[in-house]
Design a protein around this motif. Structure first.
Motif, PDB file in Angstrom:
ATOM      1  N   UNK A  93       0.879  -1.210   0.002  1.00  0.00           N
ATOM      2  CA  UNK A  93       0.090  -0.068  -0.097  1.00  0.00           C
ATOM      3  C   UNK A  93       0.852   1.390   0.075  1.00  0.00           C
ATOM      4  N   UNK A  94       0.707   2.027  -1.137  1.00  0.00           N
ATOM      5  CA  UNK A  94       1.500   3.184  -1.144  1.00  0.00           C
ATOM      6  C   UNK A  94       1.793   4.006   0.141  1.00  0.00           C
ATOM      7  N   UNK A  95       0.356   4.460   0.674  1.00  0.00           N
ATOM      8  CA  UNK A  95       0.265   5.431   1.861  1.00  0.00           C
ATOM      9  C   UNK A  95       0.773   4.510   3.123  1.00  0.00           C
ATOM     10  N   UNK A  96       0.646   3.318   3.107  1.00  0.00           N
ATOM     11  CA  UNK A  96       1.036   2.821   4.499  1.00  0.00           C
ATOM     12  C   UNK A  96       2.611   2.699   4.418  1.00  0.00           C
ATOM     13  N   UNK A  97       3.137   2.237   3.052  1.00  0.00           N
ATOM     14  CA  UNK A  97       4.506   1.888   3.181  1.00  0.00           C
ATOM     15  C   UNK A  97       5.470   3.321   3.228  1.00  0.00           C
ATOM     16  N   UNK A  98       5.026   4.430   2.634  1.00  0.00           N
ATOM     17  CA  UNK A  98       5.507   5.703   2.770  1.00  0.00           C
ATOM     18  C   UNK A  98       5.437   6.086   4.197  1.00  0.00           C
ATOM     19  N   UNK A  99       4.491   5.952   4.869  1.00  0.00           N
ATOM     20  CA  UNK A  99       4.404   6.325   6.253  1.00  0.00           C
ATOM     21  C   UNK A  99       5.527   5.710   7.193  1.00  0.00           C
ATOM     22  N   UNK A 100       5.420   4.381   6.821  1.00  0.00           N
ATOM     23  CA  UNK A 100       6.105   3.428   7.826  1.00  0.00           C
ATOM     24  C   UNK A 100       7.841   3.824   7.427  1.00  0.00           C
ATOM     25  N   UNK A 101       8.051   3.903   6.320  1.00  0.00           N
ATOM     26  CA  UNK A 101       9.345   4.230   6.154  1.00  0.00           C
ATOM     27  C   UNK A 101       9.881   5.538   6.461  1.00  0.00           C
ATOM     28  N   UNK A 102       8.888   6.668   6.262  1.00  0.00           N
ATOM     29  CA  UNK A 102       9.401   7.729   6.902  1.00  0.00           C
ATOM     30  C   UNK A 102       9.445   7.859   8.381  1.00  0.00           C
ATOM     31  N   UNK A 103       8.534   7.173   9.005  1.00  0.00           N
ATOM     32  CA  UNK A 103       8.543   7.130  10.440  1.00  0.00           C
ATOM     33  C   UNK A 103       9.735   6.217  11.005  1.00  0.00           C
ATOM     34  N   UNK A 104      10.492   5.335  10.125  1.00  0.00           N
ATOM     35  CA  UNK A 104      11.780   4.704  10.327  1.00  0.00           C
ATOM     36  C   UNK A 104      12.952   5.660  10.166  1.00  0.00           C
ATOM     37  N   UNK A 105      12.596   6.865   9.652  1.00  0.00           N
ATOM     38  CA  UNK A 105      13.708   7.997   9.443  1.00  0.00           C
ATOM     39  C   UNK A 105      14.197   8.183   7.845  1.00  0.00           C
ATOM     40  N   UNK A 106      13.414   7.491   6.774  1.00  0.00           N
ATOM     41  CA  UNK A 106      14.014   7.567   5.448  1.00  0.00           C
ATOM     42  C   UNK A 106      13.684   8.773   4.995  1.00  0.00           C
ATOM     43  N   UNK A 107      14.533   9.461   4.160  1.00  0.00           N
ATOM     44  CA  UNK A 107      14.536  10.740   3.580  1.00  0.00           C
ATOM     45  C   UNK A 107      13.595  10.708   2.124  1.00  0.00           C
ATOM     46  N   UNK A 108      13.818   9.494   1.603  1.00  0.00           N
ATOM     47  CA  UNK A 108      12.974   9.548   0.259  1.00  0.00           C
ATOM     48  C   UNK A 108      13.005   7.941  -0.256  1.00  0.00           C
ATOM     49  N   UNK A 109      11.977   7.933  -1.056  1.00  0.00           N
ATOM     50  CA  UNK A 109      12.132   6.606  -1.640  1.00  0.00           C
ATOM     51  C   UNK A 109      11.974   6.511  -3.199  1.00  0.00           C
ATOM     52  N   UNK A 110      12.744   5.890  -3.951  1.00  0.00           N
ATOM     53  CA  UNK A 110      12.994   5.877  -5.438  1.00  0.00           C
ATOM     54  C   UNK A 110      12.530   4.669  -5.884  1.00  0.00           C
ATOM     55  N   UNK A 111      11.227   4.698  -6.565  1.00  0.00           N
ATOM     56  CA  UNK A 111      10.554   3.692  -6.981  1.00  0.00           C
ATOM     57  C   UNK A 111      10.921   3.437  -8.408  1.00  0.00           C
TER      58      UNK A 111
END
Length: 215
Positions: A56-74
């Motif tokens: 799920x785009x929204x779930x994954x984005x929030x999960x990785x952001x909460x882990x500290x990620x600065x970005x995601x390159x798909x």
């Protein structure tokens, strides 16, 4: 973040993905890895749309952001899903770098960079990751210039940059260099030397990144 069908990756990274998938708990393991990496340096996750769609785009984005990620390159976002993905990432505070294939026609570059943030990824080779043949640096320079004409974002390069010497030759053409397969190879065979492999690439790059572009 591992996926089952990494169409842009060569044998070695495919093997690493398969090992990770076999171990299971891929999402939890990715989140822990991101949290650790982000505690040391700004961290961007690379993955494929299949993994984003599955979680799920929204779930994954929030999960990785909460882990500290600065970005995601798909690397393969379908055009029909691009708007949803950009909204999900933006709402989570993540940048969305774009990989722009070397086969992109000049007329299609503006559409390809639309919605990108963080950087644009210009592959040094049109082959799969792990490519070890010669690189056409003249063609790469022309491609990066087309990207710079279409966007103010930094341009980075990877794929086929198989040695510190090649990294040093690519570096003046771009703003950053991405090294994947050589480090994965070291980690898969004997993790001990992996830090030295990384250091060798970093040493080759340090004085050279962006020097030609800056001039």
């Amino acid at each position: 973040m591992p996926c089952a069908n990494p169409v842009l990756d060569g044998r070695l990274i495919r093997s690493a993905y398969q090992r990770a998938l076999f171990k299971g708990n891929v999402l939890d393991r990715t989140v822990r890895a991101v949290a650790h990496a982000a505690s040391l340096r700004p961290t961007v996750v690379m993955t494929y749309w299949d993994a984003v769609r599955r979680h799920g785009p929204e779930h994954l984005a929030r999960l990785l952001a909460d882990a500290g990620a600065a970005g995601i390159m798909v690397v393969d976002v379908p055009r029909s899903e691009a708007l949803r993905w950009h909204h999900a990432a933006h709402d989570a505070g993540l940048s969305t770098p774009h990989l722009i294939p070397r086969t992109t026609d000049e007329a299609d570059v503006p559409a390809a960079v639309q919605g990108a943030s963080g950087w644009l990824y210009a592959p040094a080779s049109s082959g799969l990751t792990g490519f070890q043949g010669p690189l056409d640096l003249t063609a790469l320079e022309a491609f990066t210039e087309r990207l710079r004409a279409a966007s103010a974002l930094p341009v980075v390069s990877g794929v086929g940059i198989s040695s510190p010497d090649l990294a040093a030759r690519v570096a003046p053409l771009v703003d950053a260099v991405v090294i994947g397969t050589p480090i994965v190879r070291a980690l898969l065979s004997d993790p001990g030397p992996a830090a030295a492999v990384t250091a060798a690439f970093a040493q080759a790059l340090q004085p050279r990144i962006g020097t030609a572009h800056d001039a």
